[in-house]
Design a protein around this motif. Sequence first.
Motif, PDB file in Angstrom:
ATOM      1  N   GLU A 173       0.820  -1.221   0.000  1.00 37.91           N
ATOM      2  CA  GLU A 173       0.000   0.000   0.000  1.00 37.91           C
ATOM      3  C   GLU A 173       0.847   1.261   0.000  1.00 37.91           C
ATOM      4  O   GLU A 173       0.379   2.335  -0.394  1.00 37.91           O
ATOM      5  CB  GLU A 173      -0.924   0.023   1.224  1.00 37.91           C
ATOM      6  N   GLU A 205      -9.368   3.292   4.746  1.00 37.89           N
ATOM      7  CA  GLU A 205      -9.643   3.462   3.313  1.00 37.89           C
ATOM      8  C   GLU A 205     -10.434   4.755   3.143  1.00 37.89           C
ATOM      9  O   GLU A 205     -11.567   4.866   3.593  1.00 37.89           O
ATOM     10  CB  GLU A 205     -10.441   2.289   2.767  1.00 37.89           C
ATOM     11  N   SER A 255      -8.825  11.058   5.168  1.00 42.24           N
ATOM     12  CA  SER A 255      -8.102   9.933   5.761  1.00 42.24           C
ATOM     13  C   SER A 255      -7.682  10.203   7.203  1.00 42.24           C
ATOM     14  O   SER A 255      -7.802   9.324   8.069  1.00 42.24           O
ATOM     15  CB  SER A 255      -6.865   9.588   4.916  1.00 42.24           C
TER      16      SER A 255
END
Length: 516
Positions: free
Chosen positions: A219, A297, A306
Motif C-alpha cells: 500500500e 480506506e 483519511s
Amino acid sequence: MNGLDWAVLIGYFGVMVAIGVWSHKRVDNVSDFFTAGGKMPWWLSGISHHMSGYSAVMFTGYAGIAYTYGVTSFVTWSFPIALGIAIGSKLFAPRINRLRSRLHVASPLEYLKNRYDLKTQQALAWSGMLLKIVDVGAKWAAIATLLSVFTGVSLNQGILITGGITAIYCTIGGLWADALTELGQFVIQLLAGIAMFVAVVMELNDKGIGFFGAWDEPELQGHGEPLVGPYGTVFLLAFLFIKLFEYNGGMLNQAQRYMATPSAREAERSARLSAVLWLVWPVVLFFPMWMSPLLVEAQKPDGSDSYGLMTEQLLPHGLLGLVIVGFFSHTMAMCSSDANAIAAVFTRDVAPVVSAKARGWSERSGLIAARLTTVVFLALSMAVATQVNSPAFKDIITVVIKWVAGLMGPIAIPMMLGLLRPFRRSGPTAALTSWAMGLLTFWLVNYPIHWNVDGGVPLQYQVSIPLAVSLVLYVVIGFVRPEDTPERMAIIERVNTDGDGVAAVPAQTAKERVAD
C-alpha cells in the motif's frame, strides 16, 4: 464525539476567550494592538510565527497528498518553508523589525509610502487585503467541514462558531492575545500530535507491521520517494522561492512577529526558532498521514478525509477531543494573526487615505478602529467561507496553493525586496509595473492559457510564473529607470543599519503619512 470530547472542545474555546480578556489589559494603544509594543520575547514570537503558518488544511488537503503520494507532502511543503525561514532569518527578519524600531510604523506596508509612493502603497494594501479575505475564507471552510464531520453541525454553523470565538479573543487582545493563544495552541498541538503518533505506531505493531517495516508494504509502494506525481523538482524549487517571501512577511502576519520583538537580533532568533520547528515538528504530524493507507480506506477520491477517519478509529474519547482541538488550534492561530495584520494595513495605510477624519484619530480612536476593522475582516472572510464548496477539499487546497502562492508573489516582491540595498534602484515605476504585470500573468496562466493547453498548465508553473514575471520586471526596470532618490536611500539605510549613527525617523501622524 461523546460528552468528554465536547468538554475538551468547549474548555478549549473558553481558555481562548479568557486569554483574550487577560491580554486586553496589555493593549493601551495601536502599537500594542498590532506589534505588542515591541516587547514580545523572541521565543514567544518564534512559536507564534510557527503556529500562524498552519491551518486545518494540513489535516485535510495535505493529509490527502500524504495519503496519495507519501513523504513528498513534507519535502515539498514544510521543508521549503523551514529553509525559506532560515534564509529569511538573516535576510528579512532584522530589517522588518527595524521598520518598527527605527521607522516607528505599526503596519508592514506603512513604510512603502516613503520607500516608493502613495499609489504603490495603496495598490499593495488593497490587493493584499482582498487576497487575505479569500485565503482565510478557505481556511474557515476547511475547519468548519471537519467540525461538521465530527459533531454533525452544519457548515455555516461551524464557520460561525469558530469565527465568532476567534473574533472575541483577537479583537479585544490584539497581537498579544494572538501570540499567547498560539502558545497554548502549540502545547495542545504537541500533546495531540504525540498522541496520534503513538496510536498509529501501536496499531502498526498490533498488525505485525512494525515501525520500519511499514514502508515495505504494497500500500505504501512509492510513498518513500521525495518527489512524485505533480510535486516534482520544478514544484519544489518554485515553492521554496514562494515560501521565502511568503513566510518571511509577504503575507503580512509573519512580518508582525518580527516587528513585535524588542530588537533586530531578537527577530533573527525568533525566525531561527520557527525554522527549526518547521523542520522537525511536521515529521511527527505527517507520520500518521503517511501510514494512513495501511489503516483506513479514504472515502474521498483525494484522500482528504483519511486523517479524520484515523482519529475516529484509533483514539479513545477525550484524546479524540484533544486532536479535534488541535485542528481548531491550527486554523484559529492563522486566521487570528491574519485578521490582526489586515486590520493594521487598513487602519494605518488605507483609512487615512480615504477618510480625512481618520487622519486625526487619537490613540483611543485608532484602537477602536483597529478592533472594528478586525471584526469586519473576520466577518467578510466568514461570508466567503460559506461560498466555498467545502465537501470537495480539492477546491480548498486549490485556493490555498494556487491562489495564495500565485498571487502572493506580485504583492510581496516590492514589499520585501524594497528592504534590501541591492534593489535600491527600483522605485515606484518598478514596483507598480511588477505588481500589475504579475497579477495579469496569474490570470493569463491560470485561465486563458490553461484552457487552451492540452491537460492544462502544470500547477508548478501556475504558481511560479507570476512571481518570476514580477521579480524580473522589478529588477530590470530598476536598472533601466533607476529611481533611487536620497529620501528613498535614507529609508533603505535605516532598515539596514542598527545603532551605527544613522538617525531614526520620528513617528508620523496619520495626516503626515498621507501628505505628499
